[in-house]
Design an enzyme around this catalytic site. Structure first.
Site, short mmCIF file in Angstrom:
data_model
loop_
_atom_site.label_atom_id
_atom_site.label_comp_id
_atom_site.label_asym_id
_atom_site.label_seq_id
_atom_site.Cartn_x
_atom_site.Cartn_y
_atom_site.Cartn_z
N ARG A 1 0.66 14.73 12.75
CA ARG A 1 1.03 14.54 11.34
C ARG A 1 1.25 15.84 10.55
NH1 ARG A 1 -1.69 9.11 8.98
NH2 ARG A 1 0.39 8.96 8.12
N PRO A 2 2.18 16.69 11.03
CA PRO A 2 2.47 17.91 10.27
C PRO A 2 3.17 17.58 8.95
CG PRO A 2 4.10 17.62 12.01
CD PRO A 2 3.08 16.51 12.18
N ILE A 3 3.16 18.54 8.00
CA ILE A 3 3.90 18.30 6.74
C ILE A 3 4.91 19.43 6.51
CG2 ILE A 3 2.11 16.87 5.68
CD1 ILE A 3 1.50 19.30 3.84
N ASP A 4 5.38 20.02 7.61
CA ASP A 4 6.32 21.14 7.50
C ASP A 4 7.58 20.77 6.71
OD1 ASP A 4 6.58 19.48 9.87
OD2 ASP A 4 8.29 20.72 10.42
N ASP B 1 4.14 0.53 12.07
CA ASP B 1 2.90 -0.01 11.52
C ASP B 1 2.62 -1.44 11.96
OD1 ASP B 1 2.71 2.41 10.25
OD2 ASP B 1 3.39 1.68 8.30
N ARG C 1 -4.03 9.92 3.42
CA ARG C 1 -2.82 10.69 3.67
C ARG C 1 -2.07 10.98 2.37
NH1 ARG C 1 -1.95 13.89 7.39
NH2 ARG C 1 0.22 14.47 7.52
N LYS D 1 0.83 -1.21 0.00
CA LYS D 1 0.00 0.00 0.00
C LYS D 1 0.86 1.26 0.00
CE LYS D 1 -1.78 1.97 4.02
NZ LYS D 1 -1.57 3.41 4.09
N ASN D 2 1.84 1.33 0.90
CA ASN D 2 2.56 2.59 1.05
C ASN D 2 3.55 2.87 -0.09
OD1 ASN D 2 1.08 3.21 3.27
ND2 ASN D 2 2.64 2.61 4.77
N CYS E 1 -5.05 8.16 8.85
CA CYS E 1 -5.34 7.69 10.21
C CYS E 1 -5.01 8.76 11.25
CB CYS E 1 -4.52 6.45 10.51
SG CYS E 1 -4.98 5.01 9.54
N ILE F 1 7.38 6.93 16.95
CA ILE F 1 7.12 7.67 15.71
C ILE F 1 5.84 8.52 15.83
CG2 ILE F 1 6.80 7.51 13.18
CD1 ILE F 1 9.48 6.30 13.98
N ARG G 1 -8.99 -0.13 3.90
CA ARG G 1 -8.13 0.85 3.25
C ARG G 1 -6.75 0.27 2.97
NH1 ARG G 1 -6.90 5.17 6.76
NH2 ARG G 1 -5.32 5.35 5.16
N1 EPU Z 1 6.87 14.53 10.55
C1 EPU Z 1 7.00 15.87 10.83
N2 EPU Z 1 6.96 16.76 9.77
C2 EPU Z 1 6.80 16.35 8.49
C3 EPU Z 1 6.66 14.98 8.21
C4 EPU Z 1 6.70 14.08 9.28
O1 EPU Z 1 7.15 16.28 11.98
O2 EPU Z 1 6.78 17.21 7.61
C5 EPU Z 1 6.92 13.58 11.67
C6 EPU Z 1 5.57 12.85 11.84
O3 EPU Z 1 4.68 13.60 12.63
C7 EPU Z 1 6.02 11.55 12.49
C8 EPU Z 1 7.39 11.29 11.86
O4 EPU Z 1 7.82 12.54 11.34
O5 EPU Z 1 6.17 11.75 13.87
C9 EPU Z 1 7.43 10.26 10.76
O6 EPU Z 1 6.47 10.60 9.76
P1 EPU Z 1 6.62 10.15 8.24
O7 EPU Z 1 6.55 11.39 7.42
O8 EPU Z 1 7.77 9.24 8.09
O9 EPU Z 1 5.26 9.34 8.02
P2 EPU Z 1 4.26 9.44 6.81
O10 EPU Z 1 5.01 9.56 5.55
O11 EPU Z 1 3.17 10.40 7.09
C10 EPU Z 1 4.32 6.87 6.30
C11 EPU Z 1 3.30 5.80 6.20
C12 EPU Z 1 2.79 5.44 7.59
C13 EPU Z 1 3.96 5.02 8.48
C14 EPU Z 1 5.04 6.12 8.48
C15 EPU Z 1 6.29 5.71 9.24
C16 EPU Z 1 2.29 6.26 4.05
C17 EPU Z 1 1.13 6.73 3.29
N3 EPU Z 1 2.18 6.27 5.38
O12 EPU Z 1 3.64 7.98 6.87
O13 EPU Z 1 1.93 4.35 7.41
O14 EPU Z 1 3.51 4.82 9.79
O15 EPU Z 1 5.41 6.44 7.12
O16 EPU Z 1 6.81 4.54 8.72
O17 EPU Z 1 3.30 5.86 3.48
C18 EPU Z 1 0.11 2.95 7.88
O18 EPU Z 1 0.34 2.36 6.82
O19 EPU Z 1 -0.69 2.50 8.74
C19 EPU Z 1 0.78 4.21 8.15
C20 EPU Z 1 0.34 5.08 9.04
#
Ligand code: EPU
Length: 417
Positions: A121-124, A304, A92, A22-23, A116, A326, A396
């Protein structure tokens, strides 16, 4: 609403074939719009997150042909139309269209993504990366407008090795002028799969899978054929199931190296696991040793799998600990496990699990995707019947979960009300 009804305590036997990840797939589909031609992706899981991404492609006037587990994406005639808030919020990964549209059109307008509720989950880091490439980022209510006259390669250091930020920056940088270096990049196998896809289309990316990724921007990307890697989290979930109920269960079509952290924990607990080239075979056991896990970025123990793994720890003899590093809100499955008879307490980011406890059936909720997977495992080892509401979350991310479990002997039914 969708409900899963499960009659537990049956031993399970047979083979479960693992679907595409999925990811990885949720990033590959937005990445495909960077091609000026067609991209064919196979081993795409049939899950609702993929349906939502295809709906977004429709809005962008991209031609999409879906067949069983494959998808052909043709970008000729594509337009940078607005993606509705309702669609952006469905998952997401809608945020990957930001990097891809910015790369292709130098402009992306995106509503806040969904996904979820497992933390803030910020995207800064994604946005800072786009800015480093020369874009301006404006926020209007719940929408981002990211725009650039020209994208120029840059050196970008990520404060956190974020999966999403690494992929999103890689997507935009693929079409930037010159060289981009992402330092402290995430190393997850899904990132390697996306980089390979982009390279198959003519991108020049090296270092994916290490903490330094180098991208030389290209003006045009061509057509290609690509395969999604097996889903290590789906595989891990069913390996945990095999540890609980396997008589035995074979988990097929996997890349065992992607599951090293889980497999070595299982071995430490005394598991009966045989690891083959692209499969594992696992028998359940009654005398697991307790253990300690700390979630970490790849190749550490995946967050996960933390929730499904907690179910196994309720069956270990003694006290185990799980520390989630995480996400700040990923213990929502715990109260429901306790309702079913588990003995788990949470202090800060650590859960203490006292085993072994018999689980009985009951009514529980899938609060998020992996919490839902944990509920399925708990229900399957429970003595009576369990109903899991909000099962949409599970669908999902787990392709054909009902059929796959039925095929190994589980008594499971999906009800829609
Ligand atoms: N973070 C920030 N700022 C950012 C981006 C991330 O502070 O701009 C923080 C997050 O808040 C978190 C950490 O960095 O504390 C890691 O976040 P990451 O960006 O790695 O996660 P993600 O890309 O949003 C993906 C998977 C998640 C999985 C995580 C970690 C997808 C769509 N989602 O999320 O999968 O938990 O990587 O491996 O690829 C799931 O499949 O159930 C799932 C939640």
């Amino acid at each position: 609403m969708k409900i899963l009804k499960i009659h537990g305590a049956e031993k399970l036997e047979g083979t479960i074939r693992i679907s595409g990840a999925k990811n990885a797939a949720v990033a590959l589909i937005p990445a495909a719009i960077l091609s000026d031609d067609t991209a064919t992706i196979c081993n795409v899981p049939e899950i609702t997150d993929i349906d939502a991404l295809c709906n977004i492609l429709d809005l962008l006037n991209v031609k999409v042909k879906r067949a069983t587990e494959s998808i052909v994406i043709d970008t000729k005639g594509m337009q940078n139309n607005e993606i509705s808030e309702a669609l952006a919020k469905k998952l997401r990964a809608s945020y990957y269209f930001m990097g891809a549209l910015l790369g292709k059109y130098k402009k992306a307008e995106m509503y806040f993504p969904g996904g979820c509720s497992i933390g803030s989950r910020p995207i800064d880091l994604h946005l800072k990366g786009f800015e480093a490439l020369g874009a301006t980022v404006k926020q209007e209510k719940n929408k981002y407008i990211v725009e650039a006259k020209e994208l120029k390669g840059a050196n970008i250091y990520l404060d956190i090795a974020s999966v999403g930020a690494t992929i999103n920056i890689m997507l935009a940088a693929t079409k930037a002028k010159g060289k981009t270096i992402i330092d402290n990049a995430a190393k997850e196998p899904e990132i390697v799969n996306v980089a390979t896809f982009l390279n198959n289309m003519g991108a020049k990316i090296s270092g994916a899978g290490t903490s330094t990724i180098k991208i030389i921007g290209q003006e045009h990307l061509h057509s290609c054929f690509h395969e999604v890697i097996p889903d290590r989290i789906e595989a891990g979930t069913y390996i945990i199931l095999g540890s609980l109920l396997g008589n035995p269960i074979k988990i097929d079509n996997i890349i065992p190296e992607h599951l090293d952290a889980l497999i070595s924990k299982l071995k430490e607990m005394g598991s009966n696991i045989e690891v083959g080239q692209d499969y594992v075979v696992i028998n359940s056991k009654d005398d697991y040793k307790p253990t300690i896990i700390n979630t970490a970025v790849y190749p550490g123990f995946p967050t996960d799998l933390q929730q499904p793994f907690t179910v196994l720890l309720t069956q270990a003899n003694g006290q185990s600990k799980v520390t989630e590093t995480i996400w700040e809100n990923r213990f929502m499955h715990v109260p429901y496990l306790n309702n079913l008879g588990a003995d788990i307490t949470i202090k800060g980011q650590t859960a203490t699990i006292r085993g072994k406890t018999k689980l009985k059936g009951g009514e529980v909720v899938a609060t998020d995707l992996r919490a839902g997977a944990a509920m399925v495992l708990a229900a399957l080892i429970s003595q009576e019947t369990t109903t899991i509401t909000n099962a949409e979350h599970i669908l999902r991310g787990y392709e054909g979960i009902v059929d796959k479990l039925e095929a190994v002997g589980a008594k499971i039914e999906l009800i829609e009300i």
